[in-house]
Motif scaffolding. Structure first.
Motif, PDB file in Angstrom:
ATOM      1  N   UNK A 457      34.234  41.954  38.730  1.00  0.00           N
ATOM      2  CA  UNK A 457      33.988  42.306  37.456  1.00  0.00           C
ATOM      3  C   UNK A 457      34.930  41.729  36.712  1.00  0.00           C
ATOM      4  N   UNK A 458      34.765  41.399  35.336  1.00  0.00           N
ATOM      5  CA  UNK A 458      35.531  40.701  34.614  1.00  0.00           C
ATOM      6  C   UNK A 458      36.650  41.759  33.855  1.00  0.00           C
ATOM      7  N   UNK A 459      37.961  41.611  33.905  1.00  0.00           N
ATOM      8  CA  UNK A 459      38.582  42.501  33.417  1.00  0.00           C
ATOM      9  C   UNK A 459      38.125  42.858  31.986  1.00  0.00           C
ATOM     10  N   UNK A 460      38.336  44.175  31.494  1.00  0.00           N
ATOM     11  CA  UNK A 460      38.058  44.803  30.465  1.00  0.00           C
ATOM     12  C   UNK A 460      36.646  44.283  30.066  1.00  0.00           C
ATOM     13  N   UNK A 461      35.916  44.187  31.011  1.00  0.00           N
ATOM     14  CA  UNK A 461      34.420  43.682  30.568  1.00  0.00           C
ATOM     15  C   UNK A 461      34.320  42.364  29.818  1.00  0.00           C
ATOM     16  N   UNK A 462      35.236  41.464  29.853  1.00  0.00           N
ATOM     17  CA  UNK A 462      35.059  40.225  29.361  1.00  0.00           C
ATOM     18  C   UNK A 462      33.919  39.486  29.745  1.00  0.00           C
ATOM     19  N   UNK A 463      33.336  38.290  29.018  1.00  0.00           N
ATOM     20  CA  UNK A 463      32.182  37.706  29.393  1.00  0.00           C
ATOM     21  C   UNK A 463      32.467  36.681  30.257  1.00  0.00           C
ATOM     22  N   UNK A 464      31.651  36.323  31.372  1.00  0.00           N
ATOM     23  CA  UNK A 464      31.961  35.256  32.136  1.00  0.00           C
ATOM     24  C   UNK A 464      30.647  34.215  31.999  1.00  0.00           C
ATOM     25  N   UNK A 465      30.696  33.047  32.514  1.00  0.00           N
ATOM     26  CA  UNK A 465      29.531  32.252  32.625  1.00  0.00           C
ATOM     27  C   UNK A 465      29.229  31.928  34.136  1.00  0.00           C
ATOM     28  N   UNK A 466      27.763  31.308  34.391  1.00  0.00           N
ATOM     29  CA  UNK A 466      27.787  31.297  35.695  1.00  0.00           C
ATOM     30  C   UNK A 466      28.407  30.397  36.277  1.00  0.00           C
ATOM     31  N   UNK A 467      29.095  29.266  35.586  1.00  0.00           N
ATOM     32  CA  UNK A 467      30.010  28.455  36.252  1.00  0.00           C
ATOM     33  C   UNK A 467      31.246  29.345  36.798  1.00  0.00           C
ATOM     34  N   UNK A 468      31.712  30.334  36.356  1.00  0.00           N
ATOM     35  CA  UNK A 468      32.873  31.136  36.979  1.00  0.00           C
ATOM     36  C   UNK A 468      32.278  31.725  38.010  1.00  0.00           C
ATOM     37  N   UNK A 469      31.361  32.278  38.535  1.00  0.00           N
ATOM     38  CA  UNK A 469      30.654  32.747  39.501  1.00  0.00           C
ATOM     39  C   UNK A 469      30.612  31.639  40.707  1.00  0.00           C
ATOM     40  N   UNK A 470      30.211  30.472  40.329  1.00  0.00           N
ATOM     41  CA  UNK A 470      29.991  29.585  41.215  1.00  0.00           C
ATOM     42  C   UNK A 470      31.388  29.476  41.895  1.00  0.00           C
ATOM     43  N   UNK A 471      32.343  29.162  41.005  1.00  0.00           N
ATOM     44  CA  UNK A 471      33.650  28.827  41.555  1.00  0.00           C
ATOM     45  C   UNK A 471      34.269  30.069  42.243  1.00  0.00           C
ATOM     46  N   UNK A 472      34.049  31.505  42.108  1.00  0.00           N
ATOM     47  CA  UNK A 472      34.227  32.275  42.861  1.00  0.00           C
ATOM     48  C   UNK A 472      33.673  32.114  44.305  1.00  0.00           C
ATOM     49  N   UNK A 473      32.362  31.873  44.290  1.00  0.00           N
ATOM     50  CA  UNK A 473      31.598  31.972  45.310  1.00  0.00           C
ATOM     51  C   UNK A 473      32.058  30.699  46.187  1.00  0.00           C
ATOM     52  N   UNK A 474      32.312  29.671  45.643  1.00  0.00           N
ATOM     53  CA  UNK A 474      33.010  28.576  46.518  1.00  0.00           C
ATOM     54  C   UNK A 474      34.424  28.960  47.009  1.00  0.00           C
ATOM     55  N   UNK A 475      35.351  29.659  46.355  1.00  0.00           N
ATOM     56  CA  UNK A 475      36.538  30.180  46.911  1.00  0.00           C
ATOM     57  C   UNK A 475      36.111  31.045  48.060  1.00  0.00           C
ATOM     58  N   UNK A 476      35.178  32.011  47.882  1.00  0.00           N
ATOM     59  CA  UNK A 476      35.027  33.115  48.964  1.00  0.00           C
ATOM     60  C   UNK A 476      34.485  32.270  50.256  1.00  0.00           C
ATOM     61  N   UNK A 477      33.687  31.261  49.941  1.00  0.00           N
ATOM     62  CA  UNK A 477      33.178  30.670  51.089  1.00  0.00           C
ATOM     63  C   UNK A 477      34.343  29.646  51.882  1.00  0.00           C
ATOM     64  N   UNK A 478      35.204  29.359  50.804  1.00  0.00           N
ATOM     65  CA  UNK A 478      36.214  28.316  51.506  1.00  0.00           C
ATOM     66  C   UNK A 478      37.149  29.181  52.273  1.00  0.00           C
ATOM     67  N   UNK A 479      37.251  30.423  52.172  1.00  0.00           N
ATOM     68  CA  UNK A 479      38.010  31.370  53.030  1.00  0.00           C
ATOM     69  C   UNK A 479      37.499  31.966  54.346  1.00  0.00           C
TER      70      UNK A 479
END
Lengths: 504, 504
Positions: A457-479
């Motif tokens: 979740x974004x800290x203090x309910x900041x807004x994210x975009x789908x690109x941020x999610x893809x970056x996260x997913x890439x990082x998780x799968x890289x690990x």
């Protein structure tokens, strides 16, 4: 086998007899079906004709013969064309051949034509029909298109299988509005909503919220609500508590069977499947091939389905006339073989039963309460769209649930691995297993499957975009973690659009 | 309010009286609860004591007082410690204070301790207890942790809300094995599985598959299966068809209430919640504050829960002795106020009822069938793990379902946009809306929400990796489409792990 052209001819002469031009008559698609279908349809059409129903039947072939000709759903293109033209379907029971590769005709018609409402009156006719619940007189209106029946299932891990339950605002609005409109045109006093919104606060919660919103437009109709568990129990033991019941698909499936069984009147019940464009009316019983062609079947289920059809096409007066004559016939003790009891005065054939109803057209029952239908407010074809799309809410993406398949790491180890992939904008908030929080601060007794829901979740309910999610997913799968599924976390007009974890 | 120390003292002297060392006694956590709780617990413990139950109660405080002290779930850390130590909990009913912020104690205990099985005997005691179904004698064993109750809900679009139904192999194996073990130790002859696997072929299909697998290990026990709709109906009208019923969480919730209501014995029924480590036993009725302290409450529900507990801790002989004495008391017409009828010979208080049971210890009922419990095969604490993780299947990622939120494009336009983003390895195969195929070759009548499931699959079932999926998702979002959710499509040992679309 009956000859369709005969039935058609009988009917056309009938319509002329009563002085109605066939041009004004409402076209209705009629299928004779299999087994006892043709004989009960003949008796039914004879009653409709004698009562002055202003319909022009178009006969189509469906069922066993059509299946065996190679149509996998038991219906031909010509039949579809007739249904799409007339938009009204009176259907006798069909036989689905045994063996693989044959699809349910009813499911096919319901899905194809968008028949969103299943309407099932459940009425006891004590003492003439044996019943455990002599005071039963209710109608179940079941949502017919969504819920767990959308058929969206995935095996996600070695151990975990998932089915999606989808509840939609248009689905809820259409079925709830139909229920209140039905109550109004059928002289019903109360609509009861059955849901499990103490557990499924968002999905079943939406259904109940829509029930309250739309119910407010019908001040003359009482509203009630039961949780489905105790609601089902009360339906089985005290059905007199209910009048019209509206409920999502799965619950409706269950309580329709309970109500039919408890009423004892499965052989006498009709049902309707209603869409925005097309409606289908039928008996709830099957084609009973064992007694087919003997002239002993009870045509009541199909006849009462036809009564529902007449109200639907705004011939409420004729519908009432037929229904009251039918009630009089039953209470006069004129019964087909299936109903013979000490209350029977005369056992009759299928055709004779129809004639007995015809003889009583214009009479009212004295033991049963007479019916008096009202025409629906407008012709079905002209009804305004049942659902008007609302303006979009302001949607903000604030996080993502990432589902991971793994068996090697403990919750704490998994959290550590995930945190090494988290970004400035998306931080690991919790991990659950089968919905129970296991990180941070899980319980030692919690049994863990190989299926982990990891909430970022974004800290203090900041807004994210789908690109941020893809970056996260890439990082998780890289690990080296196996991401199997994602669910975005959003707010809609500032309101949280996701449930908290259990223990969160 | 009763004094715990008195009860404790009474019991300890009792245990000594019958010549059993308290060292050998099985420690049991006991909560007196609220309302009628203390008085029915006192009567229950008196019977256990007189019958020679070899237990050593540890009393804990739960419920109203604890809630109002600021414990949001009505239970203290000391109480948790006792539960985790004794692993057996005999619980009187509690009162949850009205007002927000109080969590259900039962849900908290169930989730925290992983109580996966809810066990609910539903028995008619005609003619002494009024019932619609005099031949009812069945036990419902409900899965208690998963299904739609995992609480994973998301609002995905303006119009569509989703709840996840999760059915897991360990969840199914644990509950199904428990049901067959229960049948064996309780002299039950048949286990019936209730599912909706004609619709939910993967999730409910797994439950039934596990039922068949594990059932094969119990050749002496008959197996049966009902679809939940007709199964619920038959349970309400012909309960004599059933013996032990095993079913997923939601269905179990519904049929438990139906069975309790139909039996007419809600005031007399006990239930158990069983975990791998801890088990909890209680009456199914509430704390009835309106009659608290008057000594008129019926202790039977709690007493029969205690009987279940005794079987669980392998004191089956004592359990049978108490249960038979209780049956004899009821058929002798010795009844508390709630049961008074023409079959009553003597109306008694809570305490007198307990004494009447005590006087009949060693006697068998003559009108009711006597019970004869067997000890479970091994002590619960020593049971081998109920679930052994299987070797992982060979999982191959072959595609992805991408869910899109949009209202602007027709199915054909959406397909075109998506195809412009597809990769060599992931091609658009179909689009569905609420599960119904809308591309290619949809039906004009299909009502479409703002929620589209877009299936991409590798050509000729080639294998892809998660990086390919991320590339596809990037491409789709670059084309202005709002991706809200993904579900991987996999095969497991070559078997498709996802359902086809309706109409596909």
């Amino acid at each position: 086998m009956l000859d369709h052209s005969n039935l058609s001819a009988v009917h056309e002469s009938a319509v002329t007899d009563v002085g109605l031009s066939t041009q004004q008559a409402v076209p209705v698609t009629v299928a004779l079906g299999d087994g006892i279908g043709p004989e009960i349809m003949q008796a039914t059409l004879a009653v409709l004709h004698a009562a002055g129903a202003n319909i022009a039947p178009e006969f189509i072939d469906i069922g066993e013969k059509v299946y065996l000709q190679g149509h996998s759903a038991g219906i031909t293109q010509d039949a579809w064309q007739s249904l799409r033209k007339t938009k009204v379907f009176l259907k006798a029971p069909v036989t689905t051949p045994s063996g693989k590769g044959f699809k349910s005709l009813n499911v096919t018609i319901r899905k194809t034509l968008g028949l969103y409402a299943n309407v099932r009156p459940c009425i006891s006719y004590a003492p003439f029909v044996q019943t455990q619940q002599p005071k039963m007189d209710l109608v179940i209106i079941r949502e017919n298109e969504e819920d767990l029946y959308a058929g969206i299932e995935h095996r996600q891990t070695d151990e975990v299988f998932q089915c999606l339950k989808l509840i939609t605002r248009p689905g809820c609005e259409k079925i709830v509005r139909y229920a209140f409109e039905y109550a109004r045109s059928h002289g019903r006093k109360k609509v009861t909503c059955m849901v499990k919104d103490n557990i499924m606060k968002m999905t079943d919660g939406l259904f109940y919220q829509v029930f309250e919103e739309i119910g407010a437009e019908y001040p003359e109709i009482a509203k009630d609500r039961f949780i489905i568990d105790i609601g089902s129990a009360r339906l089985a033991t005290r059905p007199e508590l209910f009048d019209v019941v509206v409920t999502p698909n799965l619950y409706g499936d269950i309580i329709s069977d309970i109500a039919a069984e408890v009423s004892g009147s499965i052989g006498l019940a009709g049902s309707a499947n209603i869409g925005e464009h097309v409606a289908m009316f039928e008996a709830i019983h099957g084609s009973a091939p064992d007694i087919a062609g003997q002239g002993v079947a009870n045509p009541s289920g199909l006849l009462l389905a036809a009564v529902m059809m007449l109200v639907h096409i705004r011939q409420a007066e004729i519908a009432s006339k037929i229904h009251n004559a039918w009630l009089k016939t039953i209470e006069d003790g004129i019964h087909t073989a299936d109903l013979v009891s000490t209350h029977t005065t005369l056992e009759v054939s299928t055709e004779q039963f129809g004639q007995a109803v015809i003889q009583r057209l214009g009479q009212l029952p004295s033991r049963f309460k007479p019916v008096q239908y009202q025409n629906p407010a407008v012709k079905p074809q002209e009804t305004r769209a049942l659902y008007q799309r609302k303006p979009a809410a302001k949607k903000a993406l604030i996080g993502v649930d990432v589902f991971v398949h793994q068996t090697q790491l403990s919750p704490a180890q998994l959290a550590e691995r995930l945190q090494s992939a988290q970004t400035e904008l998306l931080e690991l908030e919790m991990i659950t297993n089968r919905g129970v929080k296991v990180w941070p601060e899980g319980f030692p007794e919690t049994f863990c499957t190989d299926h982990w829901r990891c909430r970022f979740i974004a800290p203090e309910n900041a807004q994210v975009d789908y690109g941020n999610i893809l970056t996260l997913l890439f990082g998780i799968s890289q690990r080296g973690l196996d991401v199997i599924k994602t669910e975005n976390l959003c707010t809609f007009d500032g309101i949280r659009g996701f449930a908290l974890g259990q223990g969160q």
